[in-house]
Design a protein around this motif. Structure first.
Motif, PDB file in Angstrom:
ATOM      1  N   ASP A  42       0.840  -1.197   0.000  1.00 15.08           N
ATOM      2  CA  ASP A  42       0.000   0.000   0.000  1.00 15.08           C
ATOM      3  C   ASP A  42       0.875   1.247   0.000  1.00 15.08           C
ATOM      4  OD1 ASP A  42       0.924   0.342   2.603  1.00 15.08           O
ATOM      5  OD2 ASP A  42      -0.909  -0.433   3.525  1.00 15.08           O
ATOM      6  N   GLU A  43       0.253   2.404   0.107  1.00 16.27           N
ATOM      7  CA  GLU A  43       1.010   3.684   0.030  1.00 16.27           C
ATOM      8  C   GLU A  43       1.978   3.863   1.180  1.00 16.27           C
ATOM      9  OE1 GLU A  43      -2.627   6.284   2.020  1.00 16.27           O
ATOM     10  OE2 GLU A  43      -2.167   6.473  -0.115  1.00 16.27           O
ATOM     11  N   ASP A  44       1.760   3.111   2.265  1.00 17.55           N
ATOM     12  CA  ASP A  44       2.691   3.180   3.403  1.00 17.55           C
ATOM     13  C   ASP A  44       3.780   2.117   3.324  1.00 17.55           C
ATOM     14  OD1 ASP A  44       1.258   5.293   4.586  1.00 17.55           O
ATOM     15  OD2 ASP A  44      -0.168   3.868   5.466  1.00 17.55           O
ATOM     16  N   GLY A  45       3.764   1.347   2.244  1.00 15.84           N
ATOM     17  CA  GLY A  45       4.776   0.311   2.084  1.00 15.84           C
ATOM     18  C   GLY A  45       4.449  -0.990   2.793  1.00 15.84           C
ATOM     19  N   GLU A  46       3.231  -1.088   3.338  1.00 14.28           N
ATOM     20  CA  GLU A  46       2.833  -2.299   4.053  1.00 14.28           C
ATOM     21  C   GLU A  46       2.313  -3.355   3.062  1.00 14.28           C
ATOM     22  OE1 GLU A  46       3.121  -2.936   7.347  1.00 14.28           O
ATOM     23  OE2 GLU A  46       4.156  -1.008   7.549  1.00 14.28           O
ATOM     24  N   LEU A  47       2.682  -4.611   3.311  1.00 15.02           N
ATOM     25  CA  LEU A  47       2.205  -5.704   2.465  1.00 15.02           C
ATOM     26  C   LEU A  47       0.734  -5.997   2.729  1.00 15.02           C
ATOM     27  CD1 LEU A  47       5.006  -8.448   2.416  1.00 15.02           C
ATOM     28  CD2 LEU A  47       4.126  -7.159   0.475  1.00 15.02           C
ATOM     29  N   ALA A  48       0.030  -6.354   1.659  1.00 14.26           N
ATOM     30  CA  ALA A  48      -1.370  -6.758   1.778  1.00 14.26           C
ATOM     31  C   ALA A  48      -1.659  -7.828   0.741  1.00 14.26           C
ATOM     32  CB  ALA A  48      -2.291  -5.549   1.573  1.00 14.26           C
ATOM     33  N   LEU A  49      -2.674  -8.650   0.995  1.00 11.74           N
ATOM     34  CA  LEU A  49      -3.081  -9.683   0.045  1.00 11.74           C
ATOM     35  C   LEU A  49      -3.888  -9.047  -1.076  1.00 11.74           C
ATOM     36  CD1 LEU A  49      -4.339 -12.383   2.603  1.00 11.74           C
ATOM     37  CD2 LEU A  49      -2.044 -12.154   1.635  1.00 11.74           C
ATOM     38  N   THR A  50      -3.655  -9.482  -2.308  1.00 12.72           N
ATOM     39  CA  THR A  50      -4.478  -8.993  -3.409  1.00 12.72           C
ATOM     40  C   THR A  50      -5.902  -9.552  -3.271  1.00 12.72           C
ATOM     41  OG1 THR A  50      -3.946 -10.859  -4.849  1.00 12.72           O
ATOM     42  CG2 THR A  50      -2.490  -8.942  -4.966  1.00 12.72           C
TER      43      THR A  50
ATOM     44  N   GLU B 242       3.187 -15.004   6.457  1.00 11.74           N
ATOM     45  CA  GLU B 242       4.147 -15.799   5.688  1.00 11.74           C
ATOM     46  C   GLU B 242       4.769 -14.954   4.583  1.00 11.74           C
ATOM     47  OE1 GLU B 242       4.274 -20.087   3.318  1.00 11.74           O
ATOM     48  OE2 GLU B 242       2.610 -19.607   4.651  1.00 11.74           O
ATOM     49  N   ALA B 243       3.971 -14.092   3.967  1.00  8.43           N
ATOM     50  CA  ALA B 243       4.503 -13.195   2.935  1.00  8.43           C
ATOM     51  C   ALA B 243       5.451 -12.173   3.547  1.00  8.43           C
ATOM     52  CB  ALA B 243       3.356 -12.498   2.219  1.00  8.43           C
ATOM     53  N   ASN B 244       5.100 -11.664   4.711  1.00  7.13           N
ATOM     54  CA  ASN B 244       5.958 -10.692   5.388  1.00  7.13           C
ATOM     55  C   ASN B 244       7.282 -11.305   5.804  1.00  7.13           C
ATOM     56  OD1 ASN B 244       4.849  -7.910   5.761  1.00  7.13           O
ATOM     57  ND2 ASN B 244       3.072  -9.048   6.497  1.00  7.13           N
ATOM     58  N   ASP B 245       7.235 -12.588   6.219  1.00  9.13           N
ATOM     59  CA  ASP B 245       8.471 -13.266   6.624  1.00  9.13           C
ATOM     60  C   ASP B 245       9.451 -13.362   5.461  1.00  9.13           C
ATOM     61  OD1 ASP B 245       7.552 -13.576   9.169  1.00  9.13           O
ATOM     62  OD2 ASP B 245       6.957 -15.682   8.957  1.00  9.13           O
ATOM     63  N   ARG B 246       8.913 -13.395   4.242  1.00 14.47           N
ATOM     64  CA  ARG B 246       9.748 -13.471   3.045  1.00 14.47           C
ATOM     65  C   ARG B 246       9.925 -12.103   2.392  1.00 14.47           C
ATOM     66  NH1 ARG B 246      12.648 -18.048   1.164  1.00 14.47           N
ATOM     67  NH2 ARG B 246      11.706 -19.903   2.052  1.00 14.47           N
ATOM     68  N   ASP B 247       9.534 -11.054   3.093  1.00 13.16           N
ATOM     69  CA  ASP B 247       9.646  -9.681   2.590  1.00 13.16           C
ATOM     70  C   ASP B 247       8.940  -9.520   1.243  1.00 13.16           C
ATOM     71  OD1 ASP B 247      10.410  -7.006   2.808  1.00 13.16           O
ATOM     72  OD2 ASP B 247      12.257  -7.323   1.668  1.00 13.16           O
ATOM     73  N   GLY B 248       7.787 -10.166   1.147  1.00 12.49           N
ATOM     74  CA  GLY B 248       6.982 -10.023  -0.065  1.00 12.49           C
ATOM     75  C   GLY B 248       7.245 -11.056  -1.135  1.00 12.49           C
TER      76      GLY B 248
END
Length: 622
Positions: free
Chosen positions: A386-394, A464-470
């Motif tokens: 997102d605009e803050d650089g945070e990961l999110a699921l599509t 799990e996605a965050n653990d892999r940095d996306g």
């Protein structure tokens, strides 16, 4: 515009050429299999009796099997493998191409110099993937042909590797061609005709964790060699023809009538998963009835809510449920019945069962749940920032995860128990989550009554996605192991739902494992066909019987060998119309052990909206 006779002739000629080309490829493959096998063994009827023999035979066929590959086909329960199994293994274990080898090395050679430092090679090959020993890597780096100054010239290595592999195959073929004794061991002549609509299964690579597969050649196991042959050299034969009208088998009434709506009900979901080698695994269940009761059992493909509006490939997959009575030991289960009635996609059985514990074994023929090659235009995005650089699921991946949640929520209560979640973990990672790890999940993800919610499941995958940095690699491993392709379409799995209704007591159903059907299911399928089907003795051979049974929309044939010797049976479906079978071949041969029975094939309509004709000739080769 109508086709001219010339155009029709040209089309017929092209089709004929295509069939001959396919036949030629099959014949070459079979010749290579036999050449490699007879380099190690005196006869193709001699069995492989050790891992070492399997490894040596595969090497003679130009493969370079790792210990992991050998262990996949030779498990702790395997006692022997025959030539048919060897052919099947070679179909699955394709030889590497030069481009594939160069691409693999290129991922290590990040600066694209064409060389890899020995230190880096040692580090990668002994710690990653299918790990090699220090000695194995040393044997590579010591070769002067492609090593210099502490570096590996991997292009030269690939060339030498492929050349050596081809020389090995050629030596085996030359030996076969020049030795009259070996040449006489070919079975029959080569056939020229293959099915319209039946395609050879295509293996597709998957990064998921390999699972143990029992390849023990037990009574009831089905085995098909990878060779074409002809009935012309047979000693005895019998033919069977069944004509089925368009969708004529889909109107047997199964729905519980209104006056039985007070029956006690139980339900459980499950799933068929297609393994990398084409084997099908599924959940298995125990059913407990506290007292004798009239019972109705049904199974059907399960439509996940999020898939509405999408193409649901699995809805055309045939399903069945075999009911076995538990006795003193699980090895001695007795077949009670199976779901032979059909109403559209629902298969069912009605009858009376006594009090006790029963096993419910789901089954699908594999005619429609099979490896297919599909064109994927692009890989779906799983996460975004997102605009803050945070990961999110599509949104698309989120919807797929909710589909998965519905499938693995076996009791349908909207929550995942530890037991349900562990089936998911076993499928996707090969490991279980213990109570301590579950307690950690409880601290970090939303739970109710010690069960994981939908939101908790979504958050777990986001973590799990965050653990892999996306990096979505692990997420794709999960998706592929659950039967999804890179477009997030479920093409190699079939979720189903089982409904149990009992008139006089409350039935209890519980999933107990997720594994291949094994010998218990094989015996149940064979026994059901023998009990219900039409029996024909092979003309000229009083000890070989062919049983054919039509159940709903499918036809199954079983071969029973009552003799004291193993036999090879040639199976020819060339006269069948609008059919597909589970083997992917119109002409094949099977080996049947003495005093045993096995499934010859399962056959279904290619297009159920049209009439289809099953016409099969079983012939004794030797």
């Amino acid at each position: 515009m109508a086709s001219t006779p010339g155009n029709q002739k040209a089309t017929h000629s092209e089709n004929s050429q295509g069939k001959k080309s396919q036949h030629a490829k099959e014949a070459i493959f079979y010749m290579n299999c036999r050449a490699a096998y007879l380099t190690v063994f005196k006869s193709s009827l001699e069995n492989i009796k050790s891992k070492e023999q399997l490894s040596l035979a595969l090497q003679q066929a130009g493969r370079n099997p790792s210990q992991k590959t050998i262990n996949k086909y030779w498990t702790s329960q395997t006692t022997s493998l025959n030539f048919d199994d060897f052919c099947a293994i070679l179909k699955k274990e394709k030889p590497a191409t030069k481009n594939e080898l160069l691409e693999a090395f290129g991922k290590i050679d990040t600066d694209k110099s064409g060389y890899i430092l020995h230190d880096e090679l040692f580090k990668i090959l002994t710690t990653r993937g299918d790990k090699m020993t220090w000695e194995e890597v040393t044997s590579i780096t010591k070769q002067a042909d492609f090593n210099c100054s502490g570096k590996l010239d991997y292009s030269k290595f690939c060339e030498l590797y492929l050349t050596t592999s081809e020389q090995c195959c050629k030596a085996a073929r030359d030996r076969l061609e020049t030795d009259p004794r070996l040449r006489q061991q070919h079975f029959g002549n080569q056939t020229e005709h293959f099915s319209h609509g039946i395609t050879l299964p295509v293996s597709k690579a998957s990064p998921r964790v390999s699972r143990k597969t029992d390849h023990k050649l037990a009574k009831g196991d089905s085995r098909a060699p990878s060779r074409p042959s002809s009935a012309q050299s047979s000693k005895a034969s019998t033919s069977t023809t069944v004509t089925v009208g368009a969708s004529s088998s889909r109107n047997t009434k199964l729905i519980i009538e209104p006056d039985t709506m007070k029956w006690h009900c139980a339900q459980s979901k499950g799933c068929f998963y297609l393994e990398e080698d084409g084997e099908i695994i599924s959940h298995k269940y125990r059913l407990h009835l506290p007292q004798r009761s009239a019972v109705c059992v049904t199974i059907k493909p399960f439509t996940v809510p999020q898939a509405e509006g999408k193409s649901c490939h699995w809805l055309s997959v045939d399903t069945a449920l075999f009911i076995l009575k538990e006795n003193e030991t699980q090895e001695n289960l007795q077949l009670v019945s199976f779901t032979e009635l059909q109403n559209k996609e629902v298969f069912g059985w009605r009858g009376e069962l006594g009090a006790g514990v029963y096993w419910l074994l789901p089954f699908t023929t594999g005619c429609r749940l099979r490896k297919v090659k599909t064109q994927i235009t692009g890989e779906a995005e799983l996460v975004w920032r997102d605009e803050d650089g945070e990961l999110a699921l599509t949104r698309e991946f989120r919807a797929t995860l909710l589909d998965i949640f519905e499938t693995i929520d076996l009791d349908g209560n909207g929550l995942l128990s530890l037991e349900e979640y562990n089936f998911f973990e076993l499928r996707t990672s090969g490991e279980k989550c213990d109570q301590e790890a579950w307690a950690v999940c409880k601290e970090n993800f939303e739970m109710k009554k010690n069960e994981l919610t939908r939101q908790g499941f979504l958050d777990l995958n986001l973590m799990e996605a965050n653990d892999r940095d996306g990096d979505p690699w692990d997420l794709w491993v999960t998706l592929l192991s659950l039967g999804y392709n890179k477009a997030l379409e479920m093409t190699e799995a079939c979720p189903f739902v089982i409904d149990i209704s009992a008139e006089r007591c409350k039935p209890r159903i519980k999933a107990i494992s997720l594994e291949a059907g094994g010998s218990q299911l094989s015996r149940a399928v064979c026994r059901s066909v023998v009990n219900k089907g039409e029996a024909k003795v092979l003309d000229g051979s009083e000890n070989i019987f062919i049983y054919t049974y039509r159940s709903g929309s499918r036809i199954t044939s079983v071969i029973e060998n009552k003799s004291e010797n193993k036999v090879i049976i040639h199976v020819n479906n060339e006269q069948s119309k609008n059919c597909l079978n589970n083997r992917g071949l119109m002409v094949f041969a099977v080996e049947v052990a003495p005093k045993s029975m096995m499934v010859s094939q399962h056959v279904m309509a290619l297009n159920e909206q049209e009439e289809w004709i099953y016409s099969c000739v079983h012939s004794l080769v030797c």
